[in-house]
Write an enzyme that holds these catalytic residues in place. Structure first.
Site, PDB file in Angstrom:
ATOM      1  N   SER A 202      76.148  28.210   6.001  1.00 55.05           N
ATOM      2  CA  SER A 202      75.836  29.287   5.255  1.00 55.05           C
ATOM      3  C   SER A 202      74.337  29.675   5.977  1.00 55.05           C
ATOM      4  O   SER A 202      73.862  31.177   6.272  1.00 55.05           O
ATOM      5  CB  SER A 202      75.610  29.507   4.093  1.00 55.05           C
ATOM      6  OG  SER A 202      77.279  28.893   3.451  1.00 55.05           O
TER       7      SER A 202
ATOM      8  N   HIS B  56      71.320  29.773   2.047  1.00 54.17           N
ATOM      9  CA  HIS B  56      71.294  31.130   2.283  1.00 54.17           C
ATOM     10  C   HIS B  56      70.016  31.877   2.453  1.00 54.17           C
ATOM     11  O   HIS B  56      70.367  32.182   3.228  1.00 54.17           O
ATOM     12  CB  HIS B  56      72.040  31.618   0.803  1.00 54.17           C
ATOM     13  CG  HIS B  56      73.988  30.636   0.280  1.00 54.17           C
ATOM     14  ND1 HIS B  56      74.032  29.605   0.288  1.00 54.17           N
ATOM     15  CD2 HIS B  56      74.740  31.409   1.220  1.00 54.17           C
ATOM     16  CE1 HIS B  56      75.001  29.407  -0.002  1.00 54.17           C
ATOM     17  NE2 HIS B  56      76.068  30.590   0.608  1.00 54.17           N
TER      18      HIS B  56
END
Length: 354
Positions: A228, A293
């Protein structure tokens, strides 16, 4: 020729419309005849543009090798399937018509977008290997052997430097892999086709490293898995580039597609947040962190935007690139020192090694 000065009559080319400040190049009608200019002024204009464009771009301009038609690239007819694909990619990623035509004219299909495809294939292979080894495809993280792999980042094993990058090949489950793989292919492959493996690889790798380092600083007891960090760096950079060049981007249904991209990012991020605070299967080790993220997003909105904004321009000539690169380097150095000294100074209680 009169008065010892030679006059140049030049068919349309992007160099004529470029100015010293690197403003947007206008598309000229192929039948236009540009005003004649003394040779020294032409040379001065070319020299100024040379500081902003790549060698191949400048050579084509100097040799008069590029003649733009007045009609849009979208109006070209008689294109094969591969040419239509290249044209589609140009409209997906580039905001200026002159850059889209330059990309369409110069793309030679070699090398192919190998980097993102290779990373994706390796992620799939590793996932199914551990799927067979752990005998599960959904929520692999709930297996006691999941973190025993040499790939995931684990705070107890943070001295093993490769884990700050290799964690991208492990995923918590098929749902995690599917969302990351979809965004990685749909956004990463077109970007690599346009900007090349080196630039996209730089943004991706910086996002991956920033993700694991951000976790080691802010979520010190949690492990990290999944790609991610790199995926969010690419997607965030692309979405920011679209917004910043909204009127120039001619991709179809761009508002709807931006909304869908944000929905996918939100769903994947929400899944990661839920999993982080869900009771772990094997306490006291928590589930993987979601902070990677956010690290990827920050890289995408800084370094990534600069890379995507400067198509066929030399990054080393862009002051904003060096500003963001220095900030990123400073963050990496601070995070390294944090990992060396902070854990012992703060007496952080880490989970046992896997």
């Amino acid at each position: 020729m009169a008065g010892g000065n030679r006059e140049l009559t030049v068919t349309s080319s992007p160099a004529v419309a470029a100015n010293a400040e690197g403003e947007e190049i206008e598309v000229l009608e192929s039948t236009d005849v540009l005003p004649v200019a003394p040779e020294d002024k032409w040379k001065e204009l070319f020299d100024k543009m040379s500081n902003k464009r790549s060698n191949s771009f400048r050579r084509a301009i100097l040799q008069g090798g590029r003649h733009l038609k007045g009609n849009s690239l979208r109006d070209e007819v008689g294109l094969g399937l591969s040419q239509r694909l290249v044209r589609h990619v140009a409209y997906e990623t580039l905001p200026r018509e002159v850059d889209r035509k330059w990309y369409f004219d110069s793309y030679n299909y070699w090398p192919p977008p190998w980097l993102i495809l290779t990373i994706t294939i390796l992620e799939v292979v590793v996932f199914f290997y551990y799927g067979c080894h752990l005998d599960r495809l959904v929520l692999q993280v709930s297996s006691s052997s999941f973190l025993k792999s040499p790939l995931p980042y684990h705070p107890q094993l943070r001295a093993q430097a490769w884990r700050y990058l290799s964690y991208i090949f492990m995923h918590t489950g098929i749902e995690h892999l599917s969302l990351n793989m979809a965004m990685q292919l749909l956004v990463g492959v077109p970007l690599e086709m346009v900007h090349g493996a080196a630039r996209i690889g730089l943004v991706y790798a910086c996002g991956v490293l920033a993700g694991s380092l951000a976790v080691s600083v802010t979520d010190m007891t949690a492990p990290v898995v999944g790609s991610s960090g790199g995926v969010y760096a690419l997607v965030s950079a692309h979405l920011a580039n679209v917004v910043m060049n909204w009127s120039g981007m001619k991709c179809q249904f761009k508002l709807f597609r931006m909304a869908m991209a944000l929905v996918c990012m939100s769903v994947e991020f929400g899944r990661a947040v839920w999993l982080r605070f869900y009771p772990p299967a094997f306490p006291p080790c928590p589930n993987p962190s979601f902070v990677a993220h956010l690290g990827g997003v920050m890289v995408g909105l800084t370094l990534g935007v600069v890379v995507l904004q400067n198509y066929e321009q030399r990054l080393q000539e862009q002051s904003l690139f060096w500003i963001f690169f220095c900030v990123y380097t400073l963050f990496v150095l601070c995070a390294v020192f944090w990992n060396i000294f902070a854990y012992s100074l703060l007496e952080v209680r880490l989970p046992p090694p896997p």
